[in-house]
Design an enzyme around this catalytic site. Structure first.
Site, PDB file in Angstrom:
ATOM      1  N   ALA A  81      32.366  54.066 -23.201  1.00 53.50           N
ATOM      2  CA  ALA A  81      32.856  54.015 -24.458  1.00 53.50           C
ATOM      3  C   ALA A  81      33.214  53.113 -24.284  1.00 53.50           C
ATOM      4  O   ALA A  81      33.501  52.356 -23.289  1.00 53.50           O
ATOM      5  CB  ALA A  81      33.743  55.173 -24.362  1.00 53.50           C
ATOM      6  N   ASN A 130      41.468  44.744 -21.253  1.00 50.48           N
ATOM      7  CA  ASN A 130      41.937  45.224 -22.538  1.00 50.48           C
ATOM      8  C   ASN A 130      43.279  45.895 -23.211  1.00 50.48           C
ATOM      9  O   ASN A 130      43.383  46.562 -22.383  1.00 50.48           O
ATOM     10  CB  ASN A 130      40.564  45.788 -23.249  1.00 50.48           C
ATOM     11  CG  ASN A 130      40.624  47.003 -23.296  1.00 50.48           C
ATOM     12  OD1 ASN A 130      41.257  47.630 -23.883  1.00 50.48           O
ATOM     13  ND2 ASN A 130      40.115  48.156 -21.874  1.00 50.48           N
ATOM     14  N   MET A 132      43.030  47.232 -26.138  1.00 48.71           N
ATOM     15  CA  MET A 132      42.965  47.340 -28.034  1.00 48.71           C
ATOM     16  C   MET A 132      43.857  49.069 -28.451  1.00 48.71           C
ATOM     17  O   MET A 132      44.108  47.860 -29.432  1.00 48.71           O
ATOM     18  CB  MET A 132      41.493  48.043 -28.020  1.00 48.71           C
ATOM     19  CG  MET A 132      40.612  47.070 -27.190  1.00 48.71           C
ATOM     20  SD  MET A 132      40.634  45.373 -27.567  1.00 48.71           S
ATOM     21  CE  MET A 132      39.297  45.672 -29.202  1.00 48.71           C
ATOM     22  N   PHE A 134      42.827  51.790 -28.982  1.00 51.46           N
ATOM     23  CA  PHE A 134      42.060  52.722 -29.908  1.00 51.46           C
ATOM     24  C   PHE A 134      42.171  52.082 -31.288  1.00 51.46           C
ATOM     25  O   PHE A 134      42.598  53.203 -32.099  1.00 51.46           O
ATOM     26  CB  PHE A 134      42.820  53.791 -29.998  1.00 51.46           C
ATOM     27  CG  PHE A 134      42.319  55.055 -28.746  1.00 51.46           C
ATOM     28  CD1 PHE A 134      41.537  54.633 -27.477  1.00 51.46           C
ATOM     29  CD2 PHE A 134      43.602  55.533 -28.360  1.00 51.46           C
ATOM     30  CE1 PHE A 134      41.883  55.376 -26.232  1.00 51.46           C
ATOM     31  CE2 PHE A 134      43.024  56.678 -27.218  1.00 51.46           C
ATOM     32  CZ  PHE A 134      42.585  56.204 -25.829  1.00 51.46           C
ATOM     33  N   SER A 193      43.165  56.257 -21.006  1.00 50.24           N
ATOM     34  CA  SER A 193      43.184  55.327 -21.565  1.00 50.24           C
ATOM     35  C   SER A 193      44.964  54.547 -21.251  1.00 50.24           C
ATOM     36  O   SER A 193      45.940  54.902 -21.315  1.00 50.24           O
ATOM     37  CB  SER A 193      43.246  54.881 -23.090  1.00 50.24           C
ATOM     38  OG  SER A 193      43.729  53.354 -23.100  1.00 50.24           O
ATOM     39  N   ASN A 195      46.720  52.538 -22.951  1.00 50.47           N
ATOM     40  CA  ASN A 195      46.739  51.212 -24.039  1.00 50.47           C
ATOM     41  C   ASN A 195      47.747  52.204 -25.174  1.00 50.47           C
ATOM     42  O   ASN A 195      47.823  52.007 -26.170  1.00 50.47           O
ATOM     43  CB  ASN A 195      45.536  50.805 -24.616  1.00 50.47           C
ATOM     44  CG  ASN A 195      45.043  49.358 -23.287  1.00 50.47           C
ATOM     45  OD1 ASN A 195      46.327  48.709 -22.382  1.00 50.47           O
ATOM     46  ND2 ASN A 195      43.872  49.377 -22.980  1.00 50.47           N
ATOM     47  N   THR A 196      47.641  54.145 -24.871  1.00 55.12           N
ATOM     48  CA  THR A 196      48.198  54.631 -25.474  1.00 55.12           C
ATOM     49  C   THR A 196      50.257  55.022 -25.222  1.00 55.12           C
ATOM     50  O   THR A 196      49.574  55.863 -23.859  1.00 55.12           O
ATOM     51  CB  THR A 196      47.709  55.476 -25.782  1.00 55.12           C
ATOM     52  OG1 THR A 196      46.609  54.993 -26.802  1.00 55.12           O
ATOM     53  CG2 THR A 196      48.357  56.666 -27.224  1.00 55.12           C
ATOM     54  N   LYS A 229      37.577  62.590 -19.040  1.00 56.65           N
ATOM     55  CA  LYS A 229      37.948  61.249 -18.299  1.00 56.65           C
ATOM     56  C   LYS A 229      38.837  61.113 -17.899  1.00 56.65           C
ATOM     57  O   LYS A 229      39.777  60.743 -18.728  1.00 56.65           O
ATOM     58  CB  LYS A 229      37.431  60.168 -19.162  1.00 56.65           C
ATOM     59  CG  LYS A 229      37.008  58.977 -18.813  1.00 56.65           C
ATOM     60  CD  LYS A 229      36.164  57.793 -19.885  1.00 56.65           C
ATOM     61  CE  LYS A 229      36.794  56.186 -19.097  1.00 56.65           C
ATOM     62  NZ  LYS A 229      35.649  55.702 -20.344  1.00 56.65           N
ATOM     63  N   ASN A 258      38.264  55.539 -16.035  1.00 53.67           N
ATOM     64  CA  ASN A 258      38.929  54.646 -17.371  1.00 53.67           C
ATOM     65  C   ASN A 258      39.344  53.174 -16.090  1.00 53.67           C
ATOM     66  O   ASN A 258      38.787  53.193 -14.965  1.00 53.67           O
ATOM     67  CB  ASN A 258      39.443  55.439 -18.025  1.00 53.67           C
ATOM     68  CG  ASN A 258      39.406  54.671 -19.419  1.00 53.67           C
ATOM     69  OD1 ASN A 258      39.526  53.617 -19.449  1.00 53.67           O
ATOM     70  ND2 ASN A 258      39.387  55.880 -20.299  1.00 53.67           N
TER      71      ASN A 258
HETATM   72  C1  LIG Z   1      37.020  46.136 -24.679  1.00 56.02           C
HETATM   73  C2  LIG Z   1      37.017  47.686 -23.813  1.00 56.02           C
HETATM   74  C3  LIG Z   1      37.237  48.484 -24.727  1.00 56.02           C
HETATM   75  C4  LIG Z   1      37.794  50.228 -23.949  1.00 56.02           C
HETATM   76  N1  LIG Z   1      37.536  50.962 -24.919  1.00 56.02           N
HETATM   77  C5  LIG Z   1      38.043  52.174 -24.532  1.00 56.02           C
HETATM   78  C6  LIG Z   1      37.417  53.601 -24.930  1.00 56.02           C
HETATM   79  O1  LIG Z   1      37.977  53.077 -26.391  1.00 56.02           O
HETATM   80  N2  LIG Z   1      37.592  54.542 -24.592  1.00 56.02           N
HETATM   81  C7  LIG Z   1      37.060  54.646 -23.189  1.00 56.02           C
HETATM   82  O2  LIG Z   1      37.328  56.516 -23.046  1.00 56.02           O
HETATM   83  N3  LIG Z   1      37.143  53.678 -22.540  1.00 56.02           N
HETATM   84  C8  LIG Z   1      37.167  52.699 -22.748  1.00 56.02           C
HETATM   85  N4  LIG Z   1      36.600  51.460 -21.830  1.00 56.02           N
HETATM   86  C9  LIG Z   1      36.637  51.394 -20.676  1.00 56.02           C
HETATM   87  C10 LIG Z   1      34.582  51.231 -20.349  1.00 56.02           C
HETATM   88  O3  LIG Z   1      34.692  52.562 -20.595  1.00 56.02           O
HETATM   89  C11 LIG Z   1      35.458  52.150 -18.966  1.00 56.02           C
HETATM   90  O4  LIG Z   1      35.499  53.316 -18.512  1.00 56.02           O
HETATM   91  C12 LIG Z   1      35.544  50.867 -17.831  1.00 56.02           C
HETATM   92  O5  LIG Z   1      35.503  49.332 -18.943  1.00 56.02           O
HETATM   93  C13 LIG Z   1      35.337  50.445 -16.392  1.00 56.02           C
HETATM   94  O6  LIG Z   1      33.429  50.864 -16.473  1.00 56.02           O
HETATM   95  P1  LIG Z   1      33.419  48.738 -16.403  1.00 56.02           P
HETATM   96  O7  LIG Z   1      33.905  48.455 -15.337  1.00 56.02           O
HETATM   97  O8  LIG Z   1      31.806  49.018 -16.431  1.00 56.02           O
HETATM   98  O9  LIG Z   1      33.795  48.168 -17.977  1.00 56.02           O
HETATM   99  C14 LIG Z   1      36.818  49.669 -22.805  1.00 56.02           C
HETATM  100  C15 LIG Z   1      36.949  49.374 -22.131  1.00 56.02           C
HETATM  101  C16 LIG Z   1      36.354  47.853 -22.644  1.00 56.02           C
HETATM  102  C17 LIG Z   1      36.178  47.024 -21.258  1.00 56.02           C
END
Ligand SMILES: Cc1cc2nc3c(=O)[nH]c(=O)nc-3n(C[C@H](O)[C@H](O)[C@H](O)COP(=O)(O)O)c2cc1C
Length: 366
Positions: A81, A130, A132, A134, A193, A195-196, A229, A258
């Site tokens: 995601a 990040n 962000m 949501f 997350s 970030n909230t 998650k 996450n």
């Molecule tokens: C830019 C960014 C935005 C993300 N936004 C979400 C999100 O909206 N919802 C969520 O469940 N995880 C979000 N994630 C987390 C990823 O889904 C994942 O769990 C996390 O990045 C670890 O995997 P990776 O090391 O392969 O990136 C985000 C990750 C990144 C880098």
């Protein structure tokens, strides 16, 4: 879907730029993308993907086909995601070689997210931070886009969250379940997350039970499976509590994990930015969290491994540690979108080499 710009061969320019098309061209276009601010580069990438054909799922070696939570996955390598938050390009991502795609997080109402800059590449660490928050166009917009995808055989999950200013976050999740079930192959309840503010407290035992009970009641009859998650930053005993609550309330799988709020030994200048860390430095923590959840569940509920997966060895390690499926995001930023296809084929080779008839036999065999 229309392709605006074609090469002489008739191949869409955007598609050739995004896939490796037989040649490794991502290393050539990466400096261009990395020349842009990270969020602009992301928007540019989504824009380019929208111009390429919405091919839908690819075919994979049959050793990779498996059933998890009642769904038939052609490959266990999915897109995590956060890349396609608003469900703009799920079929294009399936066409690039992901076995499944998770869109979102989407909240009931649209929201802007945190002020920019809020996305940082940590190049020396193969990582991203990040915050962000949501940012998304809301569930009705994602619903309409997913409806427009029409019927297709691919697996597109929808990750749902709560609005930052919501007076009742549990009600937001219940609303998300009701609203998005008709267009989701599966739903993910994202309470991890960083970030909230306060969101991750929904992982605490009492709050989690209240949430999962409400989610269970909101589930339509015959609706999609529901995944939960979790964060990689849990305390001792928490995986046990979460597994017990998840099984009790009929959750179909747990996604581990996450992004992390920890900062394990980073070298990049932007490592002090606040937010969630993903990519290579998350790998060890996410693997440990997966092992904790495997130990807590003993295989009673399927697990999905995510965090720092960058090659077939990482994916294989996660599967042997108990993940039925894996997801990735950050490694695609550094290696390009051909990564899912490469990992899938690397996994097929490892399954055969280890003497298993199917990837499902390898789950939890470490
Ligand atoms: C830019 C960014 C935005 C993300 N936004 C979400 C999100 O909206 N919802 C969520 O469940 N995880 C979000 N994630 C987390 C990823 O889904 C994942 O769990 C996390 O990045 C670890 O995997 P990776 O090391 O392969 O990136 C985000 C990750 C990144 C880098």
């Amino acid at each position: 879907m229309r392709c605006a710009a074609k090469l002489n061969s008739g191949v869409c320019v955007a598609e050739r730029a995004m896939t490796d098309g037989g040649v490794r061209i991502y290393p050539l276009i990466r400096p261009l993308a990395f020349g842009l601010d990270a969020e602009r580069a992301h928007r540019f990438t989504i824009g380019a993907l929208k111009l390429s054909p919405a091919r839908g799922p690819r075919r994979f070696p049959s050793v990779l086909n498996s059933k998890v939570a009642g769904l038939d996955f052609a490959s266990p390598v999915g897109l995590a995601a956060g890349f396609d938050k608003d469900a703009e390009v799920p079929l294009q991502m399936l066409g690039l070689g992901f076995g499944f795609v998770e869109v979102g997080t989407v909240t009931p109402r649209p929201q802007d997210g945190n002020p920019r800059p809020r996305l940082f590449r940590l190049r020396k660490d193969d990582a991203v931070i990040n915050r962000m928050g949501f940012n998304n166009e809301g569930q009705p917009a994602a619903f309409a886009r997913l409806m427009r995808c029409g019927r297709h055989p691919g697996i597109v999950g929808v990750n749902i969250g709560a609005n930052k200013d919501s007076g009742d976050r549990v009600a937001d999740y219940a609303e998300g379940v009701r609203a998005m079930s008709p267009v989701a192959s599966y739903l993910t309840i994202n309470i991890s997350s960083p970030n909230t503010p306060g969101l991750r407290q929904l992982q605490d035992e009492g709050a989690l039970k209240a949430l999962l009970s409400a989610v269970n009641q909101a589930r339509p009859k015959g609706g999609p499976p529901i995944f939960l998650k979790v964060a990689p930053d849990l305390g001792e005993g928490e995986p046990d509590q979460i597994v017990r609550a998840a099984i009790h309330y009929g959750i179909d799988a747990i996604i581990v994990a996450n992004t992390t709020v920890s900062r394990p030994g980073l070298k990049s200048t932007q490592s002090g930015e606040s937010g969630g860390l993903s990519g290579a430095p998350l790998k060890r923590l996410a693997l440990k969290a997966l092992r904790d959840f495997r130990a807590a569940s003993g295989g009673e509920i399927p697990l999905i491994g995510v965090g720092g997966i960058a090659d077939a060895d990482d994916a294989w390690e996660r599967i042997r540690a108990g993940a039925s499926l894996v997801q990735l995001y950050t490694a695609m930023v550094y290696q390009g979108p051909g990564i899912a296809w490469r990992i899938a084929h690397g996994l097929a080779e490892r399954v055969r080499r280890a003497g298993f008839a199917n990837i499902a036999e390898a789950v939890g065999t470490e």
